[in-house]
Design a protein around this motif. Structure first.
Motif, PDB file in Angstrom:
ATOM      1  N   MET A  26       1.008  -1.233  -0.110  1.00 57.53           N
ATOM      2  CA  MET A  26      -0.062  -0.194  -0.049  1.00 57.53           C
ATOM      3  C   MET A  26       0.927   1.267  -0.082  1.00 57.53           C
ATOM      4  O   MET A  26       0.617   2.086  -0.728  1.00 57.53           O
ATOM      5  CB  MET A  26      -1.184   0.024   1.202  1.00 57.53           C
ATOM      6  N   VAL A  27       1.871   1.314   0.734  1.00 58.05           N
ATOM      7  CA  VAL A  27       2.752   2.470   0.792  1.00 58.05           C
ATOM      8  C   VAL A  27       3.621   2.866  -0.747  1.00 58.05           C
ATOM      9  O   VAL A  27       3.539   3.793  -1.119  1.00 58.05           O
ATOM     10  CB  VAL A  27       3.840   2.302   1.803  1.00 58.05           C
ATOM     11  N   THR A  82       2.636   1.647  -3.641  1.00 56.73           N
ATOM     12  CA  THR A  82       1.696   2.041  -4.734  1.00 56.73           C
ATOM     13  C   THR A  82       1.433   3.361  -4.367  1.00 56.73           C
ATOM     14  O   THR A  82       1.179   4.234  -5.246  1.00 56.73           O
ATOM     15  CB  THR A  82       0.526   1.067  -4.917  1.00 56.73           C
ATOM     16  N   SER A  83       0.888   3.898  -3.165  1.00 58.65           N
ATOM     17  CA  SER A  83       0.415   5.053  -2.794  1.00 58.65           C
ATOM     18  C   SER A  83       1.623   6.270  -3.147  1.00 58.65           C
ATOM     19  O   SER A  83       1.381   6.919  -4.023  1.00 58.65           O
ATOM     20  CB  SER A  83       0.296   5.244  -1.189  1.00 58.65           C
ATOM     21  N   VAL A  84       2.941   6.146  -2.556  1.00 59.81           N
ATOM     22  CA  VAL A  84       4.066   6.917  -3.188  1.00 59.81           C
ATOM     23  C   VAL A  84       4.027   6.909  -4.449  1.00 59.81           C
ATOM     24  O   VAL A  84       4.380   8.056  -5.062  1.00 59.81           O
ATOM     25  CB  VAL A  84       5.139   6.390  -2.332  1.00 59.81           C
ATOM     26  N   GLY A 134       2.240   6.272  -6.879  1.00 56.58           N
ATOM     27  CA  GLY A 134       1.032   6.802  -7.579  1.00 56.58           C
ATOM     28  C   GLY A 134       1.148   8.464  -7.600  1.00 56.58           C
ATOM     29  O   GLY A 134       0.959   9.009  -8.673  1.00 56.58           O
ATOM     30  N   TRP A 135       1.651   8.903  -6.557  1.00 57.15           N
ATOM     31  CA  TRP A 135       1.843  10.419  -6.520  1.00 57.15           C
ATOM     32  C   TRP A 135       2.747  10.930  -7.312  1.00 57.15           C
ATOM     33  O   TRP A 135       2.737  11.927  -7.876  1.00 57.15           O
ATOM     34  CB  TRP A 135       1.850  10.789  -4.835  1.00 57.15           C
ATOM     35  N   LEU A 136       4.021  10.039  -6.946  1.00 59.61           N
ATOM     36  CA  LEU A 136       5.383  10.583  -7.799  1.00 59.61           C
ATOM     37  C   LEU A 136       4.950  10.532  -9.384  1.00 59.61           C
ATOM     38  O   LEU A 136       5.684  11.208 -10.150  1.00 59.61           O
ATOM     39  CB  LEU A 136       6.487   9.953  -7.396  1.00 59.61           C
ATOM     40  N   GLN A 137       4.073   9.459  -9.787  1.00 58.38           N
ATOM     41  CA  GLN A 137       3.894   9.315 -11.193  1.00 58.38           C
ATOM     42  C   GLN A 137       3.081  10.484 -11.703  1.00 58.38           C
ATOM     43  O   GLN A 137       3.056  10.661 -12.790  1.00 58.38           O
ATOM     44  CB  GLN A 137       2.967   7.868 -11.315  1.00 58.38           C
ATOM     45  N   LEU A 138       2.302  10.922 -10.798  1.00 58.05           N
ATOM     46  CA  LEU A 138       1.384  12.060 -11.128  1.00 58.05           C
ATOM     47  C   LEU A 138       2.094  13.573 -11.531  1.00 58.05           C
ATOM     48  O   LEU A 138       2.077  14.200 -12.346  1.00 58.05           O
ATOM     49  CB  LEU A 138       0.257  12.473 -10.148  1.00 58.05           C
ATOM     50  N   TYR A 139       2.986  13.625 -10.478  1.00 56.58           N
ATOM     51  CA  TYR A 139       3.653  14.843 -10.555  1.00 56.58           C
ATOM     52  C   TYR A 139       5.427  14.717 -10.848  1.00 56.58           C
ATOM     53  O   TYR A 139       5.976  16.024 -10.691  1.00 56.58           O
ATOM     54  CB  TYR A 139       3.696  15.350  -8.983  1.00 56.58           C
ATOM     55  N   THR A 140       6.021  13.746 -11.103  1.00 51.91           N
ATOM     56  CA  THR A 140       7.279  13.803 -11.564  1.00 51.91           C
ATOM     57  C   THR A 140       7.434  12.942 -12.673  1.00 51.91           C
ATOM     58  O   THR A 140       6.247  12.615 -13.506  1.00 51.91           O
ATOM     59  CB  THR A 140       8.268  13.093 -10.453  1.00 51.91           C
ATOM     60  N   PHE A 188       3.971  -0.750 -13.125  1.00 52.31           N
ATOM     61  CA  PHE A 188       2.946  -1.473 -14.140  1.00 52.31           C
ATOM     62  C   PHE A 188       2.503  -2.646 -13.128  1.00 52.31           C
ATOM     63  O   PHE A 188       3.056  -3.407 -12.176  1.00 52.31           O
ATOM     64  CB  PHE A 188       3.922  -2.340 -14.981  1.00 52.31           C
ATOM     65  N   THR A 189       0.772  -2.548 -13.100  1.00 49.26           N
ATOM     66  CA  THR A 189       0.384  -2.895 -11.935  1.00 49.26           C
ATOM     67  C   THR A 189       0.428  -4.661 -11.702  1.00 49.26           C
ATOM     68  O   THR A 189      -0.083  -4.930 -10.797  1.00 49.26           O
ATOM     69  CB  THR A 189      -1.062  -2.500 -11.863  1.00 49.26           C
TER      70      THR A 189
END
Lengths: 134, 150
Positions: free
Chosen positions: B107-108, B110-112, B114-120, B126-127
């Motif tokens: 969970m940690v 994928t969460s981290v 996910g955010w980095l994927q959006l903004y960096t 790849f799920t």
């Protein structure tokens, strides 16, 4: 409604769970707002990305505490079973989605949706199992 | 010379005590190995087909995508069976703790990510890697917990 009766361990679990889940939602909103407002870079950006992950660790610790405090073995097993079903559902979903991304070009799965979806699946599994064992 | 217990297997004599497995844990390891083997074969098979330009469409694509998920369900069913069969409550407790660490780890991550994927400009997560990462987190934490409580 015997299936909804709560004991002290369950009450403590909810007293811890609800504020931590709220903290997760707040951390998400704060991170989103700060990133859009200030456009941080480097370490600050990574720090903001990590922020919502802190309550996630808190939630896992809370579940561990509940399992240690719960004296009713049936209730403990129920939570473990629902966690396994939730886990199975989320791992299957991400796997199927990943392959469909390759084959059917479906929209990419947002990884941060894993956590909320896991709890949705876990909640559904809890409702089903409680209904089964009512 | 001190004789070793005749009932002990060769692997048990070699292993340190904290690594020795209960009969339920051995059955779990056996089932898990088969489930992981099926997952790896199916995943590699699908990757191989994809790499060679085989891109099924419609219902066939969905059917192919579901195949590795069956192996994932099998690993979790084997975990559930282990919890049902394990008579040592402490071992059961350690296993449940390791699942929680596995869930927390994934969970940690994928969460981290996910955010980095959006903004960096970090690459897309790849799920299909979620399950192997969970297995790694869970297995490592299980062994760490067993070693800590040896």
């Amino acid at each position: 409604m015997g299936c909804l009766q709560t004991n002290p361990a369950v009450r403590r679990y909810f007293y811890r769970f609800v504020p931590t889940m709220t903290a997760y939602a707040v951390a998400l909103l704060v991170a989103e707002w700060a990133i859009h407002r200030f456009h941080p870079r480097g370490a600050l950006l990574y720090g903001l990305a990590v922020l919502p992950a802190v309550p996630i660790i808190g939630i896992i610790v809370i579940v561990g505490l509940y399992l240690a405090e719960e004296k009713d073995e049936f209730q403990r097993n129920l939570l473990i079973q629902t966690m396994l079903w939730g886990l199975g559902a989320i791992l299957s979903l991400t796997s199927v989605w990943g392959w469909l991304q390759l084959y059917a070009h479906v929209h990419p799965f947002q990884p941060f949706m894993t956590f909320p979806l896991f709890w949705c699946f876990q909640a559904v599994a809890t409702a089903v199992l409680r209904w089964r064992y009512r | 010379m001190k004789e070793s217990e005749p009932s002990m297997s060769w692997s048990q004599r070699r292993s340190p005590q904290w690594l020795q497995k209960t009969p339920a844990a051995r059955r779990y390891a056996f089932r898990l190995s088969w489930a992981i083997f099926a997952f790896v074969v199916l995943s590699f098979g699908l990757s191989y087909l994809s790499f060679h330009g085989f891109h099924p469409k419609g219902i066939v694509a969905y059917l192919f995508a579901v195949l590795p998920a069956i192996a994932i369900i099998a690993t979790l069913v084997s975990g559930g069976m282990y919890l049902g069969e394990e008579t040592d409550e402490f071992q059961r407790h350690l296993f449940v703790q390791s699942i929680l660490w596995g869930v927390g780890g994934i969970m940690v991550l994928t969460s981290v990510w996910g955010w980095l994927q959006l903004y960096t400009h970090i690459g897309h997560f790849f799920t299909i890697w979620t399950f192997p990462f969970f297995l790694v987190f869970q297995s490592v934490s299980w062994q760490v917990l067993r070693w800590r409580n040896r």
